[in-house]
Design a protein around this motif. Structure first.
Motif, PDB file in Angstrom:
ATOM      1  N   ILE A 284      56.767 -17.581  57.381  1.00 35.90           N
ATOM      2  CA  ILE A 284      57.975 -17.270  57.097  1.00 35.90           C
ATOM      3  C   ILE A 284      58.216 -16.040  56.939  1.00 35.90           C
ATOM      4  CG2 ILE A 284      59.835 -17.618  55.325  1.00 35.90           C
ATOM      5  CD1 ILE A 284      58.883 -20.343  54.654  1.00 35.90           C
ATOM      6  N   ALA A 285      57.227 -15.215  56.215  1.00 37.60           N
ATOM      7  CA  ALA A 285      57.284 -13.870  56.270  1.00 37.60           C
ATOM      8  C   ALA A 285      56.995 -13.022  57.439  1.00 37.60           C
ATOM      9  CB  ALA A 285      56.179 -13.170  55.370  1.00 37.60           C
ATOM     10  N   LYS A 286      56.288 -13.523  58.417  1.00 38.79           N
ATOM     11  CA  LYS A 286      56.200 -12.763  59.629  1.00 38.79           C
ATOM     12  C   LYS A 286      57.621 -12.981  60.385  1.00 38.79           C
ATOM     13  CE  LYS A 286      51.064 -13.077  60.286  1.00 38.79           C
ATOM     14  NZ  LYS A 286      50.172 -13.648  61.388  1.00 38.79           N
ATOM     15  N   ALA A 287      58.328 -14.109  60.265  1.00 41.47           N
ATOM     16  CA  ALA A 287      59.469 -14.281  61.141  1.00 41.47           C
ATOM     17  C   ALA A 287      60.594 -13.225  60.478  1.00 41.47           C
ATOM     18  CB  ALA A 287      59.858 -15.748  61.036  1.00 41.47           C
ATOM     19  N   ASP A 288      60.618 -13.137  59.274  1.00 43.87           N
ATOM     20  CA  ASP A 288      61.385 -12.393  58.474  1.00 43.87           C
ATOM     21  C   ASP A 288      61.093 -10.784  59.028  1.00 43.87           C
ATOM     22  OD1 ASP A 288      63.683 -11.787  56.566  1.00 43.87           O
ATOM     23  OD2 ASP A 288      62.200 -10.392  55.598  1.00 43.87           O
ATOM     24  N   LEU A 289      59.977 -10.263  58.766  1.00 45.15           N
ATOM     25  CA  LEU A 289      59.366  -9.036  59.348  1.00 45.15           C
ATOM     26  C   LEU A 289      59.764  -8.729  60.889  1.00 45.15           C
ATOM     27  CD1 LEU A 289      57.837  -6.516  59.027  1.00 45.15           C
ATOM     28  CD2 LEU A 289      55.931  -7.582  59.777  1.00 45.15           C
ATOM     29  N   ALA A 290      59.740  -9.761  61.699  1.00 46.97           N
ATOM     30  CA  ALA A 290      60.057  -9.641  63.214  1.00 46.97           C
ATOM     31  C   ALA A 290      61.615  -9.252  63.288  1.00 46.97           C
ATOM     32  CB  ALA A 290      59.621 -10.840  64.093  1.00 46.97           C
ATOM     33  N   GLU A 291      62.218 -10.061  62.392  1.00 47.87           N
ATOM     34  CA  GLU A 291      63.778  -9.955  62.659  1.00 47.87           C
ATOM     35  C   GLU A 291      64.290  -8.557  62.155  1.00 47.87           C
ATOM     36  OE1 GLU A 291      67.843 -12.219  60.935  1.00 47.87           O
ATOM     37  OE2 GLU A 291      65.908 -12.854  60.269  1.00 47.87           O
ATOM     38  N   LYS A 292      63.683  -8.224  61.144  1.00 50.80           N
ATOM     39  CA  LYS A 292      64.046  -6.745  60.426  1.00 50.80           C
ATOM     40  C   LYS A 292      63.642  -5.947  61.573  1.00 50.80           C
ATOM     41  CE  LYS A 292      64.280  -8.055  55.657  1.00 50.80           C
ATOM     42  NZ  LYS A 292      63.820  -8.093  54.218  1.00 50.80           N
ATOM     43  N   GLN A 293      62.473  -5.927  62.039  1.00 46.82           N
ATOM     44  CA  GLN A 293      62.090  -4.864  62.908  1.00 46.82           C
ATOM     45  C   GLN A 293      63.066  -4.877  64.358  1.00 46.82           C
ATOM     46  OE1 GLN A 293      57.873  -6.113  63.574  1.00 46.82           O
ATOM     47  NE2 GLN A 293      57.100  -4.758  62.233  1.00 46.82           N
ATOM     48  N   THR A 295      66.064  -5.466  64.507  1.00 45.94           N
ATOM     49  CA  THR A 295      67.430  -4.996  63.834  1.00 45.94           C
ATOM     50  C   THR A 295      67.022  -3.225  63.943  1.00 45.94           C
ATOM     51  OG1 THR A 295      67.707  -6.940  62.653  1.00 45.94           O
ATOM     52  CG2 THR A 295      69.021  -4.771  62.122  1.00 45.94           C
ATOM     53  N   TYR A 296      66.047  -3.045  63.343  1.00 40.86           N
ATOM     54  CA  TYR A 296      65.850  -1.588  63.288  1.00 40.86           C
ATOM     55  C   TYR A 296      65.595  -0.773  64.695  1.00 40.86           C
ATOM     56  CZ  TYR A 296      63.760   3.017  61.801  1.00 40.86           C
ATOM     57  OH  TYR A 296      63.532   4.255  61.945  1.00 40.86           O
ATOM     58  N   ALA A 297      65.053  -1.728  65.506  1.00 42.79           N
ATOM     59  CA  ALA A 297      64.943  -1.080  66.717  1.00 42.79           C
ATOM     60  C   ALA A 297      66.064  -0.817  67.433  1.00 42.79           C
ATOM     61  CB  ALA A 297      63.831  -1.831  67.608  1.00 42.79           C
ATOM     62  N   ILE A 299      68.973  -0.269  65.999  1.00 38.93           N
ATOM     63  CA  ILE A 299      69.788   0.404  65.374  1.00 38.93           C
ATOM     64  C   ILE A 299      69.339   1.770  65.952  1.00 38.93           C
ATOM     65  CG2 ILE A 299      70.080   1.662  63.111  1.00 38.93           C
ATOM     66  CD1 ILE A 299      70.278  -1.235  61.866  1.00 38.93           C
ATOM     67  N   ALA A 300      67.898   2.135  65.799  1.00 44.07           N
ATOM     68  CA  ALA A 300      67.351   3.439  66.288  1.00 44.07           C
ATOM     69  C   ALA A 300      67.901   3.725  67.857  1.00 44.07           C
ATOM     70  CB  ALA A 300      65.813   3.143  66.165  1.00 44.07           C
ATOM     71  N   GLN A 301      67.927   2.557  68.484  1.00 48.86           N
ATOM     72  CA  GLN A 301      68.304   2.836  69.858  1.00 48.86           C
ATOM     73  C   GLN A 301      69.826   3.490  69.972  1.00 48.86           C
ATOM     74  OE1 GLN A 301      67.670  -0.333  72.477  1.00 48.86           O
ATOM     75  NE2 GLN A 301      68.364   0.591  74.451  1.00 48.86           N
ATOM     76  N   LEU A 302      70.604   2.682  69.388  1.00 41.33           N
ATOM     77  CA  LEU A 302      72.270   3.328  69.429  1.00 41.33           C
ATOM     78  C   LEU A 302      71.885   4.569  68.870  1.00 41.33           C
ATOM     79  CD1 LEU A 302      73.940  -0.085  68.144  1.00 41.33           C
ATOM     80  CD2 LEU A 302      73.888   0.689  70.457  1.00 41.33           C
ATOM     81  N   GLN A 303      71.452   4.972  67.603  1.00 43.98           N
ATOM     82  CA  GLN A 303      71.577   6.227  67.091  1.00 43.98           C
ATOM     83  C   GLN A 303      71.021   7.354  68.296  1.00 43.98           C
ATOM     84  OE1 GLN A 303      69.050   6.890  63.650  1.00 43.98           O
ATOM     85  NE2 GLN A 303      70.448   8.551  62.925  1.00 43.98           N
ATOM     86  N   GLN A 304      70.066   6.862  69.227  1.00 40.78           N
ATOM     87  CA  GLN A 304      69.316   7.737  69.992  1.00 40.78           C
ATOM     88  C   GLN A 304      70.451   8.076  71.006  1.00 40.78           C
ATOM     89  OE1 GLN A 304      65.561   6.665  71.538  1.00 40.78           O
ATOM     90  NE2 GLN A 304      65.356   8.597  72.800  1.00 40.78           N
ATOM     91  N   VAL A 369      72.703   4.345  56.244  1.00 40.54           N
ATOM     92  CA  VAL A 369      72.584   3.142  56.521  1.00 40.54           C
ATOM     93  C   VAL A 369      71.143   2.766  57.244  1.00 40.54           C
ATOM     94  CG1 VAL A 369      73.532   1.223  57.855  1.00 40.54           C
ATOM     95  CG2 VAL A 369      74.790   2.641  56.529  1.00 40.54           C
ATOM     96  N   VAL A 370      70.968   3.691  58.395  1.00 41.91           N
ATOM     97  CA  VAL A 370      69.920   3.556  59.055  1.00 41.91           C
ATOM     98  C   VAL A 370      68.641   3.490  58.163  1.00 41.91           C
ATOM     99  CG1 VAL A 370      68.298   4.574  60.694  1.00 41.91           C
ATOM    100  CG2 VAL A 370      70.680   4.421  61.164  1.00 41.91           C
ATOM    101  N   GLN A 371      68.437   4.621  57.290  1.00 39.42           N
ATOM    102  CA  GLN A 371      67.177   4.793  56.367  1.00 39.42           C
ATOM    103  C   GLN A 371      67.127   3.425  55.331  1.00 39.42           C
ATOM    104  OE1 GLN A 371      64.955   7.088  56.349  1.00 39.42           O
ATOM    105  NE2 GLN A 371      63.851   6.143  54.730  1.00 39.42           N
ATOM    106  N   SER A 372      68.258   2.628  55.019  1.00 38.34           N
ATOM    107  CA  SER A 372      68.295   1.481  54.390  1.00 38.34           C
ATOM    108  C   SER A 372      67.510   0.389  54.942  1.00 38.34           C
ATOM    109  CB  SER A 372      69.604   0.980  53.795  1.00 38.34           C
ATOM    110  OG  SER A 372      69.608  -0.126  53.138  1.00 38.34           O
ATOM    111  N   VAL A 373      67.929   0.315  56.274  1.00 36.08           N
ATOM    112  CA  VAL A 373      67.240  -0.970  57.395  1.00 36.08           C
ATOM    113  C   VAL A 373      65.715  -0.549  57.126  1.00 36.08           C
ATOM    114  CG1 VAL A 373      67.121  -1.752  59.470  1.00 36.08           C
ATOM    115  CG2 VAL A 373      69.241  -1.268  58.567  1.00 36.08           C
ATOM    116  N   ALA A 374      65.164   0.732  57.518  1.00 32.50           N
ATOM    117  CA  ALA A 374      64.003   1.110  57.645  1.00 32.50           C
ATOM    118  C   ALA A 374      63.034   0.837  56.366  1.00 32.50           C
ATOM    119  CB  ALA A 374      63.748   2.714  57.808  1.00 32.50           C
ATOM    120  N   ASN A 375      63.721   0.919  55.188  1.00 29.26           N
ATOM    121  CA  ASN A 375      63.238   0.472  53.822  1.00 29.26           C
ATOM    122  C   ASN A 375      62.832  -1.029  53.876  1.00 29.26           C
ATOM    123  OD1 ASN A 375      63.268   3.230  53.186  1.00 29.26           O
ATOM    124  ND2 ASN A 375      65.127   3.135  52.021  1.00 29.26           N
ATOM    125  N   ASP A 376      63.824  -1.774  54.436  1.00 29.40           N
ATOM    126  CA  ASP A 376      63.791  -3.123  54.426  1.00 29.40           C
ATOM    127  C   ASP A 376      62.534  -3.420  55.126  1.00 29.40           C
ATOM    128  OD1 ASP A 376      65.991  -3.392  52.724  1.00 29.40           O
ATOM    129  OD2 ASP A 376      67.283  -3.808  54.482  1.00 29.40           O
TER     130      ASP A 376
END
Length: 750
Positions: A284-293, A295-297, A299-304, A369-376
């Motif tokens: 379950i933890a790996k699935a949650d991590l994959a989802e957050k990663q 999302t962050y990827a 967001i980072a692409q849109l920001q770039q 907002v982006v930094q908050s997602v990276a912390n998650d």
């Protein structure tokens, strides 16, 4: 002067053309048109003798073979597999359905056709003394001793030779027996049909029923013997398995006590339960991590890419929404002021400054907002690492216990296997003992063979029914083969389409050459002017007259590609017909190598001829001979010159032809064939028109093409082609359509 030239009619249809007067060096296509229905019907009528003769021969041969074969009678019985389990403890198995496995049915077919079963039937019916079967062995078994290599080396005994002879005789009987037997399953059922053929109907029935009975009896004996053997073997085996099961159970209990392997309430170990729980949490933890990663990827692409404002978290932010509204208000004010003031107006500059401040605040909020997602993402990674460390620790403990459980599992498996085998063998022994007293065969006869009334071999109606169309088809094959093997021309269409030259006339073949009854071709012009031959010559003369509308041709050179095509006969007939028509006519024998004009027109040996005229030793009037049957004059070739080509190409020959053209109304020159010599190429240049003769169906098309090419090379004025020596009975189907030639023949007086 207009002259017909051999040209290609359609280069799209023929890849090659005959050489023209301009020097084109192509050859005409000699391929025949594709066979259609009309051509097929024509071949059937023309070659009907071959087709009917072949069919009659095939039918006759079939009848001879049918009456020579020994008739056989077939008797058939049907055996059905009925594998009912005779277990008195299980009534349902006794009434079980029939098997549907086709492999099992085919196995029974192999049993029915086995040599062992055949030998049993032969012994039971004493077929060794049957004349039909004994004849199969008497012819060669007596030579077995001589063929045995052991007898050659004197190493075999008489007893061994006798045994080999008996075995060979038995094998011959079985081979003869199986040759007449047929066994086959019936469709998808479990029934098997057994058929036996014999010259005697009673014998066929007796043997067929004996085969079915022997098969059923063999099934019963096989089951009884198998049951006895199985019972003895199972009893001995059960005793061994009982001792093995007890020993295996004792070994399991001793190992558990020695290593303290206690089971949990669920049946497994405590360590295994803990490892299962942590593994689930880690997934379950790996699935949650994959989802957050992910999302962050994103967001980072849109920001770039400069689309930070499109981030879903930024869009849903209340603060960013308020800043956007303020920015929209400033943009509206900017639009209103831009119509009144210039871009350097203080008010416009103030609005630009406010817009820049708002955009900086928006970017600052987006970065937050982006930094908050990276912390998650960092928190999720830490959680996965913690669970993974716990799982590694539990797995280490589990590995130690698993090493002990490996041997325990082996002991348990051995104990369980020994117990299962013991119980299975014990159950099988009980079933076998119950069935030993009740044995029925797995097959039964549902239809016994009856005495046949009619023979089954050979099937005369079927064979004759196949022989008739087969003979006709074979005849058609021969007819088409002969039609294709004919390399000559049969129709005017073939010549005109392939050679590009008109066919001036078709001359029929005159088979009777007896001059006494006026049947010789050249005599028919005089004796039978209304015959088909005379009419064709008349049409040929008319066609030659009309071949050049500007200047009527007077000097006609008649030639062919090879000898024997009828050119001399046609030349003599043209001369007589022209003389009969009132024209002052002369025929010149221009074939200086094989002169035949005088002989064809019924003259004797002459001493003077064309050679004497050309060399100047005699005058033309001294060398001319009158035709005994007409007013035509003949200039024969009495002596063969040493060099015919030099003679024909001389100026004297040129002057002679010119003088004849002035003196006579119609000059016919019988020239040599084109392909063997070059004489016609010389004479063709002196003529007003060249008549090319080709024999119907016989002269090869390639030969005609080559001859016309040679004439075209010297610009010879070829007026057309005469299709000579045609078989009118067959030619009618090619030229008159399907109307019987009899209706056309009524116009002729043969």
């Amino acid at each position: 002067m207009t002259v017909q030239r051999p040209v290609l009619l359609s280069q799209a249809e023929n890849s090659q053309a005959i050489p023209t007067g301009d020097g084109v060096e192509n050859s005409p296509s000699v391929s025949t048109p594709a066979i259609d229905l009309v051509v097929l019907l024509r071949i059937l009528r023309v070659r009907r003798e071959i087709i009917l003769g072949t069919a009659a021969a095939v039918i006759a041969l079939t009848l001879v073979v049918l009456f020579a074969l020994t008739p056989l009678y077939s008797a058939s019985s049907i055996v059905m597999l009925d594998q009912q389990k005779n277990n008195i403890e299980d009534v349902a198995s006794v009434l079980s359905g029939l098997p549907t496995d086709q492999a099992g049915v085919l196995n029974q077919v192999q049993i029915l056709t086995s040599r062992e079963l055949a030998g049993h039937v032969i012994s039971k019916l004493n077929l060794k003394d049957d004349p039909y079967f004994s004849s199969a062995t008497k012819s060669w078994t007596k030579y077995l001793a001589f063929l045995n290599p052991l007898s050659w080396l004197n190493g075999g005994s008489k007893a061994r030779d006798d045994a080999a002879g008996v075995d060979a005789e038995r094998n011959a009987l079985i081979d003869r027996f199986e040759k007449n037997m047929t066994v086959a399953p019936i469709g998808l059922s479990t029934a098997i049909k057994v058929t036996y053929e014999s010259p005697d109907a009673q014998e066929a029935t007796r043997i067929d029923n004996a085969i079915a009975d022997a098969y059923v009896e063999d099934q019963l004996n096989a089951k009884f013997e198998a049951t006895q053997k199985a019972t003895r073997w199972l009893a001995d085996r059960i005793q061994d398995l009982s001792r093995q099961s007890q020993t295996a159970d004792a070994a399991v209990q001793q190992y558990r006590a020695a290593n303290g392997l206690v089971e949990a309430a669920t049946g497994g170990s405590v360590v295994d339960d803990q490892m299962t729980a942590i593994s689930g949490q880690l997934v379950i933890a790996k699935a949650d991590l994959a989802e957050k990663q992910a999302t962050y990827a994103h967001i980072a692409q849109l920001q770039q890419e400069g689309h930070a404002a499109d981030i879903s978290q930024a869009v849903s932010s209340v603060l960013i929404g308020q800043l956007r509204n303020q920015e929209a208000t400033l943009m509206q004010q900017e639009a209103d002021l831009s119509s009144k003031y210039g871009s350097r107006n203080p008010k416009m500059l103030d609005i630009e400054s406010q817009k820049a401040n708002l955009q900086a605040k928006i970017n600052e909020e987006v970065n937050r907002v982006v930094q908050s997602v990276a912390n998650d993402v960092s928190i999720a990674q830490a959680q996965v690492g913690s669970l993974q460390a716990s799982l590694d620790h539990i797995e280490d403990q589990s590995g130690k216990q698993n090493q002990l459980k490996v041997k325990l599992a082996q002991l348990q498996s051995a104990a369980s296997s020994a117990k299962s085998m013991y119980e299975a063998f014990l159950s099988k022994l009980n079933q076998t003992q119950d069935q030993q007293g009740i044995q029925t065969p797995d097959a039964r006869i549902i239809s016994r063979a009856e005495v046949p009334i009619y023979t089954s071999y050979p099937n005369k109606l079927l064979v004759l029914g196949a022989a008739i169309p087969g003979g006709i088809l074979l005849g058609l094959m021969f007819a088409f083969m002969m039609e294709r093997l004919d390399s000559g021309f049969r129709t005017t269409y073939q010549i005109e389409s392939m050679l590009g030259l008109p066919v001036l006339a078709t001359i029929p073949e005159v088979l009777n050459s007896n001059k006494d009854n006026g049947a010789d071709p050249v005599d028919r012009i005089i004796d039978r002017p209304m015959s088909s031959f005379s009419e064709s010559i008349r049409g040929l003369q008319l066609a030659l007259t009309l071949s050049n509308v500007d200047k009527q041709p007077k000097v006609i050179v008649v030639t062919s590609s090879v000898p024997g095509e009828g050119k001399t006969t046609i030349a003599a007939s043209l001369a007589r017909l022209a003389a009969r028509s009132g024209l002052k006519t002369i025929i010149v024998d221009g074939d200086l190598r094989r002169p035949m004009v005088a002989h064809t027109m019924g003259l004797g040996v002459s001493t003077l001829g064309i050679l004497e005229v050309v060399v100047g030793s005699h005058s033309l009037d001294q060398c001319l001979i009158k035709d005994p049957r007409s007013d035509a004059l003949i200039l024969p070739c009495a002596k063969k010159p040493i060099s015919p080509s030099d003679l024909l190409s001389s100026q004297a020959m040129n002057n002679l032809v010119a003088n004849l053209a002035k003196t006579f109304d119609f000059v016919v020159i019988d020239s040599a064939p084109v392909l063997p010599v070059n004489d016609t190429k010389i004479l063709g240049q002196l003529a007003d028109a060249v008549l090319f003769v080709t024999r119907w169906e016989k002269t090869p098309r390639e030969g005609v093409s080559n001859a016309l090419r040679a004439l075209a090379d010297v610009h010879a004025p070829v007026a057309g082609i005469a299709l000579a020596r045609a078989d009118m009975k067959r030619f009618q189907y090619y030229s008159y359509g399907y109307q019987d030639y009899y209706y056309y023949n009524k116009y002729y007086a043969e």
